[in-house]
Structure formats: C-alpha cells, structure tokens
Design an enzyme around this catalytic site. Sequence first.
Site, PDB file in Angstrom:
ATOM      1  N   GLN A 202       0.825  -1.203   0.000  1.00 12.82           N
ATOM      2  CA  GLN A 202       0.000   0.000   0.000  1.00 12.82           C
ATOM      3  C   GLN A 202       0.863   1.257   0.000  1.00 12.82           C
ATOM      4  O   GLN A 202       0.662   2.173  -0.796  1.00 12.82           O
ATOM      5  CB  GLN A 202      -0.926  -0.004   1.223  1.00 12.82           C
ATOM      6  CG  GLN A 202      -1.850   1.203   1.300  1.00 12.82           C
ATOM      7  CD  GLN A 202      -2.631   1.259   2.602  1.00 12.82           C
ATOM      8  OE1 GLN A 202      -2.291   0.588   3.566  1.00 12.82           O
ATOM      9  NE2 GLN A 202      -3.674   2.056   2.626  1.00 12.82           N
TER      10      GLN A 202
ATOM     11  N   TYR B 237       3.059  -7.212  15.888  1.00 10.02           N
ATOM     12  CA  TYR B 237       3.490  -6.183  14.937  1.00 10.02           C
ATOM     13  C   TYR B 237       4.070  -4.990  15.684  1.00 10.02           C
ATOM     14  O   TYR B 237       5.168  -4.508  15.363  1.00 10.02           O
ATOM     15  CB  TYR B 237       2.297  -5.743  14.080  1.00 10.02           C
ATOM     16  CG  TYR B 237       2.569  -4.567  13.174  1.00 10.02           C
ATOM     17  CD1 TYR B 237       3.414  -4.681  12.078  1.00 10.02           C
ATOM     18  CD2 TYR B 237       1.945  -3.339  13.399  1.00 10.02           C
ATOM     19  CE1 TYR B 237       3.653  -3.605  11.236  1.00 10.02           C
ATOM     20  CE2 TYR B 237       2.168  -2.259  12.560  1.00 10.02           C
ATOM     21  CZ  TYR B 237       3.022  -2.395  11.482  1.00 10.02           C
ATOM     22  OH  TYR B 237       3.246  -1.316  10.653  1.00 10.02           O
TER      23      TYR B 237
END
Length: 324
Positions: free
Chosen positions: A13, A140
């Site tokens: 992205q 993450y």
Amino acid sequence: MEAIVLVIGANGQLGSVLTASLQHKFGKDNVIASDLKYRENFKGIFEIIDATDRDRIQEVVVKYKITQIYHLAAILSAKGEETPLKTWDLNMRTLFNVLEVSRINNINKVFFPSSIAVFGEGAPLDQTSNTAYLNPATVYGISKAAGENWAQYYFLKYGLDVRSIRYPGVIGYQSMPGGGTTDYAVDIYHKAVLEEEFSCFLKENTTLPMIFMEDAIRATLELMDAPKENITIRTSYNIAGISFSPAEMVTEIRKLYPDFKVKYEPDFRQEIASRWPKSIDDSVAEEDWGWQAEFDLEAITSTMIQKLKEKYKTGSKNPEAFIL
C-alpha cells in the site's frame, strides 16, 4: 553523489506510491523496486527480492551500487495476530538483513517505517508524545518497537543513518487495504463508491490517528531530505495527520452519498485499536524538519471519492486495477 535507491516491499500500500514518488524525484533509472513477485505493467527497474534472504539483498545492492534503502516489507497488525511467531520472525529478520547489508556496504541512508502500534496501555491516549512509554500489545507493534531500538543502535554503534516515522493509519486510493487495523478507513470509501453496505470492524466512536497517503509520502521524503544534523530522534518520529472515528467518516461520506449504509460489527481488531492513541503529538518532527499535515477529513473524503470513482470506472471493480 547521485542517489541510487532500493525499495524493498514496493508492491504494498505504501510501497507502490512511495516508489512512484521516488522515481519522480530521482528518475526511473535510479530507483530499483523489489518485492516477492513482479508487479504487472510496472514502469521502471524491478528485481525479485525475498527480504529474508540477505544474500539476495546484497546481490542487488552491489549490482546497482545502491546508496539508499527504503525497507517496507512487513506483516501488519491484524494479519500479524493470526501468525504471531511468523510475524516476529519475518519482521525482525528482514530488518536485520537490511541493517547488516547497509552497514557492510556503507549505505548512505536507510528508511525503516514504524507505526503507532508501538504504543500500548502505558502511553496516554491523547496527544501521545514521542517519548511515551512503549508496551505494545500486538506482535506487529512489538516488532516495530524492537526495530526502532535496533535502528538507533546501528546509528550509535556504526554511524548508519537510519531514519524512521511512526505512521498512523494511512488512507489512500492507490491500492487495496493491506491487513492493518486502520484499514477500515480505506475500505469504507470503496464501499461508498460502489454503493454497497459497509460492515465496520470497529465501534462507531473509536477515534484513531490517520493520515492521507499524500501526506505520508511527503513526510517520508522530507525526513529523508533533512540534514543529518537536524535528526534528533534515532528511534522513530511521531507524525500526525488527523484523528477521527468511523462515525465521523460516515457523516462526511453521507454528504456525498446520503443513503450510504453502515453496520458496526466489532471483532478482535477493536481490542487492538482500543490500546492505540486517539491523537499524536508530532511537535518534534515539526521542530526538526518542518513537518505539517495538509489534508483534513473533508479533503481526504472528497479526494478519495473522486479518485475511486475514476478508478472503478476504468478498472471494472478489479482490485488489481488499483495497483500503480
């Protein structure tokens, strides 16, 4: 000295848009895009790189005499919770590979993206500062917090010029959502343009910091252009765009699509989002290299709707049509 740039994770992205911006800045022959597979119809130089393979990174760096590396490959927050050990291994191993190759080859600058996912319950929810305590609750976020410290370590020990930004949720029309907790704020515009009902995985009043893609890319380029002596933070800089909730987005979208239907079905991503800041203090980035966001929610919404209408008209609802 002419910059020769390698982008690792160029199909993502952020990577797809950043690669195009770097090509515009340095010229197509000076930007080497890379990812696990070729991007169809890509205009420029592209190399297949599995970032877990240090030798392959080394090979490309030597081949093109790379001077800057933008390391964007990672498993994101929501996807990461599905495979936590794999996420930790991939996110950290790829970073170490980039840092080591950069050290060995005397790379001038390295960019490592961090995230607001580094913040947890130990950080204040409002105007979270750059020095707020980091106790992330996702793998993450843990990998990004660790990565920030390793980036600083390589600067302090080896003098490697590693620079980093903690991105809020990034909203862009250029590609499809990539598995992040804030990706509802991209998908919602697709559903609005297609005149479909949107199912939101966060509660309607969940306020999170967001940034428009154009602002995120500009921040990245401005940070990398800043004089070395101006960089006072070697972990990662906070940057902010604008904070809003799903309900506020819906209100703005309904100005253009009055009949837009939304249902709220919170899932595990709600728990992740509830630990993240509602707003970010980015005053250090402003002081060090002049950072200022330009897009507010109204501007984001009008631009997203306009661009997606154009893309769906030409792409016939094919997600691949959104990749630059």
